[in-house]
Write an enzyme that holds these catalytic residues in place. Structure first.
Site, short mmCIF file in Angstrom:
data_model
loop_
_atom_site.label_atom_id
_atom_site.label_comp_id
_atom_site.label_asym_id
_atom_site.label_seq_id
_atom_site.Cartn_x
_atom_site.Cartn_y
_atom_site.Cartn_z
N GLY A 124 3.28 -3.43 -4.08
CA GLY A 124 3.30 -3.57 -5.53
C GLY A 124 3.73 -2.27 -6.16
NE ARG A 125 -0.42 2.57 -5.86
CZ ARG A 125 -1.54 2.55 -6.57
NH1 ARG A 125 -1.59 3.10 -7.75
NH2 ARG A 125 -2.63 1.98 -6.09
CB CYS A 173 -17.24 4.32 -28.98
SG CYS A 173 -16.38 4.03 -30.52
NE ARG A 175 -3.46 3.22 -11.24
CZ ARG A 175 -3.31 4.40 -10.69
NH1 ARG A 175 -2.81 5.39 -11.39
NH2 ARG A 175 -3.66 4.60 -9.45
N GLY A 227 0.78 -1.24 0.00
CA GLY A 227 0.00 0.00 0.00
C GLY A 227 0.81 1.28 0.00
CE1 TYR A 266 -9.36 1.81 -9.09
CE2 TYR A 266 -7.51 2.02 -10.60
CZ TYR A 266 -8.36 1.23 -9.86
OH TYR A 266 -8.21 -0.12 -9.88
CE1 TYR A 306 -2.28 -3.24 -8.57
CE2 TYR A 306 -1.12 -1.24 -7.91
CZ TYR A 306 -1.59 -2.52 -7.63
OH TYR A 306 -1.33 -3.06 -6.40
N1 LLP Z 1 -1.47 -7.04 -0.88
C1 LLP Z 1 -2.78 -7.16 -1.06
C2 LLP Z 1 -3.52 -8.21 -0.36
C3 LLP Z 1 -3.44 -6.30 -1.96
O1 LLP Z 1 -4.75 -6.41 -2.13
C4 LLP Z 1 -2.70 -5.30 -2.64
C5 LLP Z 1 -3.35 -4.39 -3.59
C6 LLP Z 1 -1.32 -5.22 -2.41
C7 LLP Z 1 -0.74 -6.10 -1.51
C8 LLP Z 1 -0.42 -4.23 -3.11
O2 LLP Z 1 -0.80 -2.91 -2.91
P1 LLP Z 1 0.17 -1.74 -3.41
O3 LLP Z 1 1.44 -1.83 -2.64
O4 LLP Z 1 0.38 -1.90 -4.85
O5 LLP Z 1 -0.59 -0.50 -3.10
N2 LLP Z 1 -5.68 -1.12 -9.38
C9 LLP Z 1 -5.48 -0.12 -8.35
C10 LLP Z 1 -4.75 -0.67 -7.16
C11 LLP Z 1 -5.44 -1.85 -6.51
C12 LLP Z 1 -4.69 -2.42 -5.35
C13 LLP Z 1 -5.34 -3.65 -4.82
N3 LLP Z 1 -4.60 -4.36 -3.81
C14 LLP Z 1 -4.76 1.07 -8.96
O6 LLP Z 1 -4.49 1.07 -10.16
O7 LLP Z 1 -4.49 2.06 -8.28
#
Ligand code: LLP
Length: 446
Positions: free
Chosen positions: A288-289, A357, A325, A252, A329, A386
């Site tokens: 992730g991000r 479209c 995105r 996150g 969002y 993402y």
């Molecule tokens: N762990 C779990 C259980 C998760 O559900 C997620 C993300 C992560 C880790 C990794 O989160 P990060 O570090 O990337 O914030 N599609 C959306 C983001 C959805 C994230 C869902 N869960 C976007 O493009 O912003």
């Protein structure tokens, strides 16, 4: 005007996407060369930047003994995964497909955490059979299913319970996951009611707890609150006789898309040290991000510059199917021209759109950019997370290709999946439109 150029490129890490001779590059490779050879739209990733981001986070958390499990959902390309596997990362996965992708890219079963609220029997069985490191179980129903499956196969599943600490991550509603009304995790207050059952489950080795309260978190406060609640939960479970040896803090960690200040790694390390550092558990995070976002751009060519009087539209060859995105969002991605040759260009406010479209196919509204011409290339910054993983073939468009650059080399790491490929996946049943087909339709045709 030079301040405008600096302004335009400010979200692009200079090592990864430098301006050389007035032209934007990916490391040592001109982006215009990639566009000419691979076509557009195309994702371009910098291997150097991926290494920097992973190295910096893993290095900052090493003193806490905290392992970094990359959340595959952010970018599941085999080359990206292989690079991270080579650096010693683990992975966090949320489907059988992601487990398979991680293993195919070189991760070992002991690197794999399997999260997700709706793991099917087939997915659980597959992960049990390969012997993954940890199941993050999100409900008592899933726990029972896993226990049954494991016993049936003569195995024991190593389990962390994903708890829901009821903390507001202070982020976009669609990516908030740690509040009571979200579908994720087991309510912390309901944990004690589970404990007796947990002790009797021969297929489950209950070793820890896990949590993830949301994505794109930009302040320390929700992390501090969450980690404190987790620490409390670990102490409580230990008091009641459970040998808790692992704690998965989730991911996150937010990044800067526009004017945000991202949480820096030192702050994350400090918060972890202060809240859970003294528990004597093996720590993990699952970001992730933050590891991939600014290592990737989506490059696109301008098809038309449409003068609609009041409005000026840049119509791109990229669309919401390539990067969803902004449509999903309202997220911001900086837009940067690839050639920055005209320092005297006047600034125009453009609506930057794709060809699909529907009006949601909009990347930016009223974005100030130097006056652009059809045929010119732009990149959308901070698109490594993402982006490609959420792409589709909507409007029968090609699935967008991906390129990895490392120094002065590049490779296509996902080829364009064009309409012929797509049609080849489909078939028309032989019995359709034969004499036995619906008489109504036949009559209408005559
Ligand atoms: N762990 C779990 C259980 C998760 O559900 C997620 C993300 C992560 C880790 C990794 O989160 P990060 O570090 O990337 O914030 N599609 C959306 C983001 C959805 C994230 C869902 N869960 C976007 O493009 O912003």
């Amino acid at each position: 005007m030079s301040s405008t150029l600096a302004e335009l490129t400010r979200r692009l890490p200079a090592d990864a996407f430098p301006v050389i001779g007035g032209e934007l590059h990916a490391e040592g490779v001109a982006l215009s060369r990639i566009a000419a050879e691979v076509g557009s739209p195309v994702y371009v990733y910098s291997a150097t930047r991926l290494r920097q981001r992973y190295g910096a986070l893993a290095g900052a958390l090493a003193p806490q003994g905290c392992r970094v499990h990359f959340a595959v959902k952010a970018n599941s390309n085999q080359a990206v995964l292989a690079l991270l596997a080579g650096m010693g990362a683990g992975v966090d996965t949320v489907s059988g497909g992601e487990v398979a992708r991680a293993l195919a890219a070189g991760f070992k079963p002991e690197d794999v955490i399997f999260s997700g609220v709706g793991k099917t029997e087939a997915e659980l069985a597959m992960a049990l059979d390969v012997g993954i490191h940890q199941f993050n179980v999100e409900s008592v129903e899933e726990l029972r299913a896993l226990d049954g499956l494991a016993r049936g196969r003569g195995r024991v599943a190593t389990v962390a319970l994903r708890v829901n600490p009821n903390v507001d991550a202070e982020t976009h509603a669609k990516i908030t996951t740690g509040k009571k009304d979200n579908k994720f995790g087991i309510d912390l207050e309901r944990l004690p009611a589970l404990e007796n059952e947990l002790r009797t489950m021969a297929g489950i080795r209950f070793v820890g707890i896990a949590s993830h309260v949301g994505s794109q978190i930009l302040s320390e406060a929700p992390l501090v609150k969450t980690y404190r609640r987790l620490a409390e939960a670990v102490r409580g479970l230990r008091d009641r006789g459970f040998a808790i040896e692992r704690l998965d803090l989730g991911g996150g960690f937010g990044v800067a898309y526009e004017n945000e200040l991202e949480i820096d790694n030192a702050a994350i390390a400090r918060v972890i040290g202060e809240t859970v550092g003294d528990l004597g558990v093996k720590l993990a995070v699952e970001p992730g991000r933050t590891l991939v976002a600014d290592a990737g751009v989506l490059m696109s060519r301008i098809v038309y510059v449409k003068d609609a009087g009041e409005m000026q539209f840049l119509i791109l060859d990229a669309a919401m199917n390539d990067l969803v995105r902004p449509a999903m969002y309202e997220s911001h991605h900086d837009i940067v021209p690839v050639r920055l040759l005209r320092p005297d260009a006047r600034l125009v406010e453009y609506d930057v759109v794709g060809p699909i479209c529907e009006s949601s196919d909009t990347f930016a509204k009223r974005r100030k950019l130097p006056e652009m011409q059809p045929g010119e290339l732009i990149v959308m910054a901070t698109a490594g997370a993402y982006g490609a993983t959420m792409s589709s073939t909507y409007n029968a468009r090609a699935l967008v290709p991906e390129v990895l650059v490392d120094g002065d080399r590049y490779a296509v790491v996902r080829r364009r999946f064009g309409v012929e490929d797509q049609i080849a996946l489909e078939s028309v049943p032989e019995w359709l439109n034969t004499a036995t087909a619906s008489p109504g339709a036949k009559a209408a045709a005559e």
